[in-house]
Motif scaffolding. Structure first.
Motif, short mmCIF file in Angstrom:
data_model
loop_
_atom_site.label_atom_id
_atom_site.label_comp_id
_atom_site.label_asym_id
_atom_site.label_seq_id
_atom_site.Cartn_x
_atom_site.Cartn_y
_atom_site.Cartn_z
N ASP A 55 0.83 -1.20 0.00
CA ASP A 55 0.00 0.00 0.00
C ASP A 55 0.87 1.25 0.00
O ASP A 55 0.55 2.24 -0.66
CB ASP A 55 -0.92 0.02 1.21
CG ASP A 55 -2.00 -1.05 1.15
OD1 ASP A 55 -2.30 -1.54 0.04
OD2 ASP A 55 -2.52 -1.41 2.22
N VAL A 56 1.98 1.21 0.72
CA VAL A 56 2.91 2.35 0.76
C VAL A 56 3.47 2.59 -0.65
O VAL A 56 3.55 3.73 -1.09
CB VAL A 56 4.03 2.11 1.79
CG1 VAL A 56 5.15 3.13 1.64
CG2 VAL A 56 3.47 2.12 3.21
N TYR A 57 3.83 1.52 -1.34
CA TYR A 57 4.33 1.65 -2.71
C TYR A 57 3.28 2.32 -3.60
O TYR A 57 3.58 3.28 -4.32
CB TYR A 57 4.70 0.27 -3.28
CG TYR A 57 5.32 0.34 -4.65
CD1 TYR A 57 6.70 0.38 -4.80
CD2 TYR A 57 4.54 0.38 -5.81
CE1 TYR A 57 7.28 0.46 -6.06
CE2 TYR A 57 5.11 0.46 -7.06
CZ TYR A 57 6.48 0.49 -7.19
OH TYR A 57 7.06 0.58 -8.43
N SER A 58 2.04 1.85 -3.51
CA SER A 58 0.95 2.42 -4.32
C SER A 58 0.74 3.89 -4.00
O SER A 58 0.48 4.71 -4.89
CB SER A 58 -0.35 1.64 -4.10
OG SER A 58 -0.19 0.30 -4.52
N LEU A 59 0.85 4.24 -2.73
CA LEU A 59 0.72 5.64 -2.32
C LEU A 59 1.85 6.48 -2.94
O LEU A 59 1.62 7.61 -3.37
CB LEU A 59 0.75 5.77 -0.80
CG LEU A 59 0.68 7.20 -0.26
CD1 LEU A 59 -0.61 7.90 -0.69
CD2 LEU A 59 0.80 7.19 1.26
N GLY A 60 3.04 5.91 -3.01
CA GLY A 60 4.16 6.61 -3.64
C GLY A 60 3.88 6.93 -5.10
O GLY A 60 4.14 8.04 -5.56
N VAL A 61 3.30 5.97 -5.81
CA VAL A 61 2.93 6.21 -7.21
C VAL A 61 1.87 7.31 -7.27
O VAL A 61 1.97 8.24 -8.07
CB VAL A 61 2.43 4.92 -7.89
CG1 VAL A 61 1.97 5.23 -9.32
CG2 VAL A 61 3.51 3.85 -7.91
N LEU A 62 0.87 7.21 -6.41
CA LEU A 62 -0.20 8.21 -6.38
C LEU A 62 0.35 9.61 -6.09
O LEU A 62 -0.04 10.58 -6.74
CB LEU A 62 -1.26 7.83 -5.35
CG LEU A 62 -2.45 8.78 -5.24
CD1 LEU A 62 -3.21 8.88 -6.55
CD2 LEU A 62 -3.37 8.34 -4.12
N LEU A 63 1.27 9.72 -5.15
CA LEU A 63 1.89 11.02 -4.85
C LEU A 63 2.58 11.59 -6.09
O LEU A 63 2.45 12.78 -6.40
CB LEU A 63 2.89 10.90 -3.70
CG LEU A 63 2.32 10.81 -2.30
CD1 LEU A 63 3.44 10.47 -1.31
CD2 LEU A 63 1.64 12.10 -1.90
N LYS A 102 12.72 -0.12 -3.69
CA LYS A 102 12.51 -1.49 -4.18
C LYS A 102 12.38 -2.50 -3.05
O LYS A 102 11.63 -3.46 -3.16
CB LYS A 102 13.63 -1.88 -5.14
CG LYS A 102 13.56 -1.08 -6.43
CD LYS A 102 14.68 -1.43 -7.37
CE LYS A 102 14.57 -0.58 -8.62
NZ LYS A 102 15.67 -0.81 -9.54
N SER A 103 13.07 -2.30 -1.98
CA SER A 103 12.99 -3.20 -0.84
C SER A 103 11.83 -2.78 0.07
O SER A 103 11.87 -1.68 0.64
CB SER A 103 14.30 -3.17 -0.04
OG SER A 103 14.14 -3.86 1.18
N PRO A 104 10.82 -3.63 0.23
CA PRO A 104 9.69 -3.26 1.09
C PRO A 104 10.12 -2.91 2.52
O PRO A 104 9.55 -2.01 3.14
CB PRO A 104 8.81 -4.52 1.10
CG PRO A 104 9.20 -5.27 -0.12
CD PRO A 104 10.64 -4.94 -0.37
N ALA A 105 11.13 -3.58 3.03
CA ALA A 105 11.59 -3.33 4.40
C ALA A 105 12.14 -1.92 4.56
O ALA A 105 12.14 -1.38 5.67
CB ALA A 105 12.65 -4.36 4.78
N ALA A 108 20.14 -2.13 -3.15
CA ALA A 108 20.03 -3.50 -2.65
C ALA A 108 19.07 -4.31 -3.50
O ALA A 108 18.13 -3.80 -4.06
CB ALA A 108 19.55 -3.48 -1.20
N LYS A 109 19.32 -5.61 -3.56
CA LYS A 109 18.45 -6.50 -4.33
C LYS A 109 17.15 -6.72 -3.58
O LYS A 109 17.06 -6.53 -2.38
CB LYS A 109 19.15 -7.83 -4.56
CG LYS A 109 20.38 -7.69 -5.41
CD LYS A 109 20.97 -9.03 -5.72
CE LYS A 109 22.20 -8.80 -6.58
NZ LYS A 109 22.70 -9.95 -7.21
#
Length: 146
Positions: free
Chosen positions: A29-37, A104-107, A135-136
């Motif tokens: 969800d955080v990733y999707s929010l980043g795209v939305l921003l 790229k890393s969710p953590a 990081a990979k």
């Protein structure tokens, strides 16, 4: 509610790890929010091909283009040119937070609470650099075949 095992979500808003293994989490969800921003700040779609020139193709993928702008130290290039009375500090903050959400890393992505804190001014964003995300991925794509 659907029981279909296929991936759900809008292309380009879906976190890479969700696309690989279907594991949904807050970090997706955080990733999707980043795209939305980025979409809001730039006034562009996540994938927008509007010309045939090679430089236009490099800008087509909004996330990749924003990362390139960060690497070149040109965060404000991401911001929609038609914005009047632009507060450059706030615009830079929005792009920076968006890029942190898109690590790229969710953590390494911030939590939703941290995102809200940074955007509201209650928290200072950490010093961000795209170089941090070299990081990979912490996950592996599913194996195909025998």
């Amino acid at each position: 509610m659907s029981s279909t095992p296929s991936m759900r979500g809008t292309v380009f808003y879906v976190a890479p790890e969700y696309g690989y293994n279907g594991d949904a989490s807050e970090k997706c969800d955080v990733y999707s929010l980043g795209v939305l921003l980025l979409v809001i700040v730039s006034g562009r779609r996540p994938l927008q091909v509007s010309g045939s020139a090679i430089w236009e193709y490099k800008r087509a993928n909004l996330v990749s283009w924003a990362r390139q702008c960060e690497r070149r130290g040109k965060l404000l290039e991401v911001v929609d040119e038609s914005v009047e009375g632009l507060d450059k500090e706030q615009a830079s903050l929005c792009v920076t937070v968006a890029l942190m959400c898109l690590l790229k890393s969710p953590a390494r992505r911030p939590s939703m609470k941290e995102v809200v804190g940074m955007l509201s001014g209650e928290m200072e964003p950490p010093q961000y650099s795209l170089q941090q995300q070299k990081a990979k991925f912490p996950f592996q794509p599913p194996k195909v075949g025998p």
